[in-house]
Design a protein around this motif. Structure first.
Motif: not given
Length: 611
Positions: A41-43, A289-294, A504-506, A569-570
């Motif tokens: 996810g973003p960040g 599937k593995y999530d890096i969601s923090e 501004v993507k990225g 907005l992310s």
């Protein structure tokens, strides 16, 4: 603690801020083995995780004398440079054979497209052109082949979707979606360019496809002999042909094929009505599937908004609560002056409330979907006339611009021209002087004289000059583009970057204001929807899976709006805000936004809620 975990601590000391460590999610992602989809996810630190994974694998191969390498594929040269710079920090100064780190286009061109091209056309020079240069050369051929009755502007070759088909006997044909009345003229023009060795990126993929299918079993065997791991960055930005070919090469082939990215940020085909190709939730029956969601970019105030703007449910997306982000804000505006003044005062108020926000060096951005929608609000906004690369200085932009001119003059690829000039000190000197002259605004004829000296040094001639080139117009256009970009990125009066969401993507901002003035039109049925009506439920916490929207056309446009709003907005660390035209505001919308804890900001009538 095993050796991999110990080495990971060393990597963290070099790649992360002082005192920081990899989170459990990040560490587990780095240590994951086998083929899988890693959704970041973003960040969430995706690029750092990917770089750490690459470093860990390179270190293991070095220590174990493994003769198989790592293949890391990303989408831009900027990303390649960023990864290589990070690897140098952990003592991998050079990444050489059998390893490969490069762009997806470089991967297909190097290993397959060039070989296929030379099989078909022999030793003819192979040169990949960017779209603008290809269109320019196409027009000269089309003017020769066009029918005598044709008096319109030259068609855009890419909008007519020319397709290269290669047969088993190495013959080929060009087809397209062009109108029958001048289809042969367009196809003959594209064929003539191809026979000269001038090709597009799409044709490179078509060449690669033919070559891979012709020698598939041999290529798959060679792949496993060379690579033990393949890491694909920004998987959501691959197109269907790229993705199919990558799976054909790597999937179920005795190596680990890991795809990293954020499927909710897939913008590359957003206006082409094509479905996304990388959908991890659709592949879980065969690919884990593995999530890096923090996220460490912002706190729950922004996370809950972003989580609600996904095209799929993303409940696992959480904040590590490292940043003290403000509650989301909304503004209601009537005109440019009203919007700018209100947003400026909002930022001023928040700076007085938060020292960290006030001291942040990141930009404040105002975004909308399209250039013309920004032009409709901001009198000073103009669409950039040149393509600017993110994170590149004006000097680097000028270098690329002038080197591009020289590569055309020398009839070489950008890469080959760069190698020739870099190996000649006299050329480098005069090119450096030309770059400085361009940036400080010296006469364009003087710049041409410096470029002529580059050609003289390179070709060992005394009278080489740039030919058939309107350098004056090109330099003026370049300076105008830089000026517009600088104005939009750092306006001296308002200190706001103004641009499209795509631009501004990225990136990461300290504050982002998304202007909800866009209209999404489905031309196939002549229906249109404002972005406010498409996003209203999602902005107020009433999540509806797009797949449940019964109206097909509205469902399609909703998915576009969600992807764009999610990206916009992310971006911010501290303040996510939206601006709504007064004409689209209803009392019900205001009540619903307030209920979902959006804070309305009005000039001279503001009470900040605690963060």
């Amino acid at each position: 603690m095993n050796s991999s975990e110990k080495y990971l601590e060393e990597i963290a000391r070099e790649l992360l801020p002082k005192g920081a460590v990899f989170s459990d999610q990040q560490k587990n992602a780095i240590l994951q083995d086998g083929t899988m989809n890693i959704v970041a996810g973003p960040g969430s630190g995706k690029t750092t995780v990917l770089t750490a994974k690459c470093a860990l694998l390179l270190n293991e191969n070095k220590n174990n004398n493994n003769n198989r390498g790592i293949c890391l594929i990303t989408h831009t040269n900027v990303a390649v440079d960023e990864i290589k710079i990070s690897l140098r920090k952990v003592d991998f100064k050079e990444v050489v054979y059998p390893n490969f780190i490069g762009t997806i286009q470089e991967f297909f061109n190097t290993f397959f497209a060039k070989k296929a091209f030379h099989m078909i056309l022999g030793s003819k020079k192979f040169r990949v052109l960017e779209d603008e240069e290809y269109q320019e050369k196409f027009e000269s051929f089309f003017n020769f082949y066009k029918p005598s009755w044709y008096t319109m502007n030259c068609p855009n070759v890419f909008k007519n979707n020319p397709t290269l088909k290669i047969f088993h006997n190495k013959t080929f044909e060009i087809s397209s979606d062009t109108k029958p009345s001048y289809r042969d003229s367009l196809n003959n023009s594209v064929e003539a360019l191809f026979k000269l060795g001038l090709v597009t990126n799409k044709q490179c993929l078509e060449l690669a496809k033919w070559y891979i299918e012709k020698y598939e079993s041999l290529i798959r065997k060679a792949i496993t002999n060379r690579f033990s791991y393949v890491l694909l960055d920004e998987a959501q930005d691959t197109n269907k042909l790229q993705y199919d070919l990558l799976n054909q090469l790597f999937y179920n082939n005795g190596l680990s094929f890991q795809r990293y990215g954020d499927p909710y940020q897939a913008l590359y085909n957003i206006y082409e009505d094509e479905g996304d190709v990388w959908i991890p939730t659709n592949e879980v029956d065969r690919i884990p599937k593995y999530d890096i969601s923090e996220t460490s970019r912002f706190n729950e105030n922004i996370t809950r908004i972003v989580r609600n703007l996904c095209i799929e449910s993303y409940e696992e997306f959480k904040s590590l609560e490292i940043v003290d982000s403000f509650k989301p804000h909304f503004l209601i505006y009537e005109n440019e002056k009203d919007l700018i003044k209100t947003y400026k005062e909002l930022i001023k108020e928040l700076e007085s409330k938060s020292g960290r926000f006030a001291s942040s060096t990141k930009k404040d951005a105002i975004l909308s979907v399209r250039h013309d929608e920004l032009s409709a609000i901001f009198n000073s906004y103009s669409k950039p006339t040149i393509k600017l690369r993110k994170n590149e200085s004006n000097t680097k932009q000028a270098y690329n611009f002038l080197l591009g001119i020289l590569s055309k003059e020398l009839d070489l690829s950008f890469k080959d021209a760069k190698q020739k000039i870099d190996s000649n000190l006299e050329c480098k000197k005069w090119l450096g002087i030309a770059i400085r002259s361009l940036l400080i605004g010296q006469d364009n004829k003087l710049i041409q004289s410096y470029l002529d000296r580059v050609l003289n040094s390179l070709l060992e001639q005394n009278e080489s000059t740039l030919s058939n080139l309107n350098l004056d117009e090109l330099c003026t256009s370049f300076r105008m583009g830089i000026a517009i970009s600088e104005h939009q990125r750092q306006d001296t009066n308002d200190n706001f970057y103004i641009g499209t969401i795509h631009s501004v993507k990225g990136e990461t901002h300290r504050s982002t204001l998304l202007v909800l003035n866009s209209v999404f039109k489905d031309y196939s049925v002549d229906e249109s929807y404002t972005i406010v009506e498409l996003l209203e439920n999602y902005l107020i916490g009433d999540y509806i899976a797009p797949s449940l929207i019964s109206d097909f056309h509205k469902r399609k446009e909703t998915c576009k709006a969600l992807k764009l709003a999610y990206v916009a907005l992310s971006r911010p660390t501290h303040l996510a805000a939206i601006a709504i035209p007064k004409s689209l505001v209803t009392p019900k919308l205001v009540r619903s936004l307030n209920y979902f804890e959006w804070v309305e900001y009005k000039l001279n009538k503001y009470s900040i809620l605690p963060v």
